[in-house]
Design an enzyme around this catalytic site. Structure first.
Site, PDB file in Angstrom:
ATOM      1  N   HIS A  38      -5.085  -2.814  -7.763  1.00 58.28           N
ATOM      2  CA  HIS A  38      -5.412  -1.845  -6.716  1.00 58.28           C
ATOM      3  C   HIS A  38      -5.486  -2.570  -5.384  1.00 58.28           C
ATOM      4  O   HIS A  38      -5.887  -3.725  -5.309  1.00 58.28           O
ATOM      5  CB  HIS A  38      -6.745  -1.149  -7.017  1.00 58.28           C
ATOM      6  CG  HIS A  38      -6.641  -0.140  -8.106  1.00 58.28           C
ATOM      7  ND1 HIS A  38      -6.019   1.070  -7.938  1.00 58.28           N
ATOM      8  CD2 HIS A  38      -7.072  -0.152  -9.386  1.00 58.28           C
ATOM      9  CE1 HIS A  38      -6.078   1.757  -9.064  1.00 58.28           C
ATOM     10  NE2 HIS A  38      -6.706   1.024  -9.969  1.00 58.28           N
ATOM     11  N   ALA A  39      -5.105  -1.862  -4.348  1.00 66.55           N
ATOM     12  CA  ALA A  39      -5.100  -2.455  -3.017  1.00 66.55           C
ATOM     13  C   ALA A  39      -6.511  -2.492  -2.444  1.00 66.55           C
ATOM     14  O   ALA A  39      -7.434  -1.851  -2.952  1.00 66.55           O
ATOM     15  CB  ALA A  39      -4.203  -1.632  -2.097  1.00 66.55           C
TER      16      ALA A  39
END
Length: 155
Positions: free
Chosen positions: A37-38
């Site tokens: 996930h960013a």
């Protein structure tokens, strides 16, 4: 025999495969960046899985004849939420650490809201206009919330 939209089934299958890969990226210490996930201000392909599922649900609402009855909408939404809660408890069924707002319950709530809106607007001359106005209003409310309501951390 009901006809299915093959492209939606293929997209659903690809999204499921991507979800499996994202949820099992390896040993955790060596993960390719697309499978993580960013940070808050970015995105990676992993961050598209949940929106893809919501898109699939939205398209399926318009194609399903079963979504015409309130009982079917409520039953399907309750099943999605319930299955999500059972899976969140599985295998230890530890209620002290039960995570209520998981992915499936959120999809179930979104399904209930979208199917209800679609049903309430069905048969109206301005269905597209009503749905567009609702989408714009929701985006505006979301923007207002994100820009004017402080977080618990005061950010």
């Amino acid at each position: 025999m009901t006809r299915r939209l093959v492209s939606l089934d293929v997209f659903r299958g690809v999204t499921m495969a991507a979800m499996v890969i994202v949820n099992n990226p390896g040993d955790g210490t060596h993960v390719y960046w697309p499978l993580e996930h960013a940070t808050w201000d970015g995105w990676t392909p992993t961050d598209l899985i949940f929106p893809f599922f919501l898109f699939i649900v939205g398209v399926a609402i318009t194609l399903s004849r079963k979504s015409a009855a309130w009982s079917a909408i409520l039953r399907r939404g309750a099943l999605i939420v319930g299955i999500g809660w059972i899976l969140a408890l599985f295998p230890h069924f530890d209620l002290a650490h039960w995570r209520l707002p998981g992915v499936l319950p959120r999809i179930g709530v979104c399904y209930l809201a979208a199917a209800a809106l679609y049903k309430l607007s069905a048969g109206r001359r301005s269905q597209a206009g009503l749905l567009t106005a609702t989408a714009v209003a929701l985006c505006g409310a979301y923007w207002f919330w994100m820009t004017h309501v402080p977080t618990p951390a005061g950010l």
